[in-house]
Design a protein around this motif. Structure first.
Motif, PDB file in Angstrom:
ATOM      1  N   PHE A  60       0.744  -1.160   0.026  1.00 12.11           N
ATOM      2  CA  PHE A  60       0.043   0.179   0.010  1.00 12.11           C
ATOM      3  C   PHE A  60       0.874   1.256   0.178  1.00 12.11           C
ATOM      4  O   PHE A  60       0.360   2.345   0.250  1.00 12.11           O
ATOM      5  N   ASP A  61       2.289   0.946  -0.274  1.00  8.40           N
ATOM      6  CA  ASP A  61       3.088   2.256  -0.405  1.00  8.40           C
ATOM      7  C   ASP A  61       3.021   3.338   0.540  1.00  8.40           C
ATOM      8  O   ASP A  61       2.530   4.487   0.381  1.00  8.40           O
ATOM      9  N   CYS A  62       3.039   2.965   1.829  1.00  8.17           N
ATOM     10  CA  CYS A  62       2.889   3.947   3.017  1.00  8.17           C
ATOM     11  C   CYS A  62       3.873   3.579   4.056  1.00  8.17           C
ATOM     12  O   CYS A  62       4.686   2.559   4.091  1.00  8.17           O
ATOM     13  N   THR A  63       3.771   4.583   5.232  1.00  5.98           N
ATOM     14  CA  THR A  63       4.726   4.345   6.176  1.00  5.98           C
ATOM     15  C   THR A  63       3.851   4.164   7.512  1.00  5.98           C
ATOM     16  O   THR A  63       2.958   4.890   7.765  1.00  5.98           O
ATOM     17  N   LEU A  64       4.111   3.098   8.219  1.00  8.84           N
ATOM     18  CA  LEU A  64       3.189   2.692   9.286  1.00  8.84           C
ATOM     19  C   LEU A  64       3.784   3.680  10.462  1.00  8.84           C
ATOM     20  O   LEU A  64       5.091   3.452  10.782  1.00  8.84           O
ATOM     21  N   VAL A  65       2.707   4.098  11.378  1.00 10.55           N
ATOM     22  CA  VAL A  65       3.311   4.586  12.692  1.00 10.55           C
ATOM     23  C   VAL A  65       2.372   4.296  13.650  1.00 10.55           C
ATOM     24  O   VAL A  65       1.023   4.137  13.399  1.00 10.55           O
ATOM     25  N   SER A  66       2.969   3.792  14.956  1.00  9.97           N
ATOM     26  CA  SER A  66       1.969   3.370  16.003  1.00  9.97           C
ATOM     27  C   SER A  66       1.276   4.477  16.405  1.00  9.97           C
ATOM     28  O   SER A  66       1.832   5.733  16.564  1.00  9.97           O
ATOM     29  N   SER A  67       0.009   4.060  17.118  1.00 14.50           N
ATOM     30  CA  SER A  67      -0.875   5.167  17.661  1.00 14.50           C
ATOM     31  C   SER A  67      -1.602   4.567  18.831  1.00 14.50           C
ATOM     32  O   SER A  67      -1.876   3.140  18.688  1.00 14.50           O
ATOM     33  N   LYS A  68      -2.014   5.189  19.647  1.00 18.98           N
ATOM     34  CA  LYS A  68      -3.178   4.704  20.640  1.00 18.98           C
ATOM     35  C   LYS A  68      -4.392   4.850  20.463  1.00 18.98           C
ATOM     36  O   LYS A  68      -5.435   4.026  20.775  1.00 18.98           O
ATOM     37  N   GLU A  69      -4.956   5.973  19.406  1.00 14.88           N
ATOM     38  CA  GLU A  69      -6.030   6.183  19.289  1.00 14.88           C
ATOM     39  C   GLU A  69      -6.304   6.483  17.749  1.00 14.88           C
ATOM     40  O   GLU A  69      -5.245   7.212  17.379  1.00 14.88           O
ATOM     41  N   PRO A  70      -7.421   6.366  17.217  1.00 13.42           N
ATOM     42  CA  PRO A  70      -7.642   6.791  15.910  1.00 13.42           C
ATOM     43  C   PRO A  70      -7.526   8.268  15.432  1.00 13.42           C
ATOM     44  O   PRO A  70      -6.734   8.480  14.387  1.00 13.42           O
ATOM     45  N   GLY A  71      -7.415   9.094  16.418  1.00 14.19           N
ATOM     46  CA  GLY A  71      -7.227  10.582  16.418  1.00 14.19           C
ATOM     47  C   GLY A  71      -5.963  11.090  16.710  1.00 14.19           C
ATOM     48  O   GLY A  71      -5.652  12.097  16.320  1.00 14.19           O
TER      49      GLY A  71
END
Length: 191
Positions: free
Chosen positions: A179-190
């Motif tokens: 999907f040609d993206c960079t994944l970043v960790s997150s706690k919540e959707p916003g």
């Protein structure tokens, strides 16, 4: 040009209903990010990972309009990322079949089920990858409504116990590539 960021929310072993609630918040955040008055920049996209009853569930929340990606191509992308993962794990015989047989297969047995929803060009739901699933559950049903087809798991195919946490990183690497993206960790959707 930098690749778009996609948030990763790792829920771990949570009830399915909780994973759905988080997914719904991610969909709402993605829609709000492209609505009137939204701050400039790319929409909020996410992938929600959870582990109910031991398959790996992944709920990508992506904006297909922004990505200029038709729905069928998106489903093919999900299949491609699982096929990449399988190759990384040594399962070169894994394959995708033509519609209506979505998912990833080993012979006549489904390894990964795919079922997506798309509303207003925002995806939800996604895939269930059988890692160390108890396959005897499927003896009592017709999986995915497909007569004569079976279900398998990574553990069964590799002849060893394959826990979800063993496939998370190669799964996420495959997701970024497809999907040609960079994944970043997150706690919540916003976040």
């Amino acid at each position: 040009m930098s690749r778009p960021a996609v948030r990763v929310l790792r829920l771990g072993a949570v009830p399915y209903a909780e994973a759905l609630r988080v997914q719904e918040r991610c969909v709402a955040a993605a829609r709000a990010a492209r609505g009137p008055g939204a701050p400039p920049g790319p929409p909020a996209e996410s992938v929600v990972l959870s582990e109910p009853a031991r398959p790996l569930l992944a709920f990508p929340v992506l904006d297909l309009r922004r990505r200029r990606l038709p729905l069928r191509a998106y489903v093919a992308g999900l299949e491609a990322l699982v096929l990449r993962l399988c190759r990384r794990l040594g399962l070169g015989a894994a394959r995708a079949l033509p519609p209506p047989f979505t998912g990833v297969w080993m012979g006549d047995s489904k390894l990964c089920a795919i079922g997506v929803h798309c509303g207003n060009h925002i995806t939800s739901h996604g895939l269930a990858l059988n890692c160390c699933t108890d396959l005897t559950w499927f003896d009592h049903i017709v999986p995915c409504g497909l007569e004569g087809k079976g279900v398998t798991s990574l553990s069964h195919e590799l002849g060893q116990h394959v826990a979800v946490n063993h496939v998370l990183e190669p799964f996420l690497d495959s997701f970024q590539e497809v999907f040609d993206c960079t994944l970043v960790s997150s706690k919540e959707p916003g976040d």
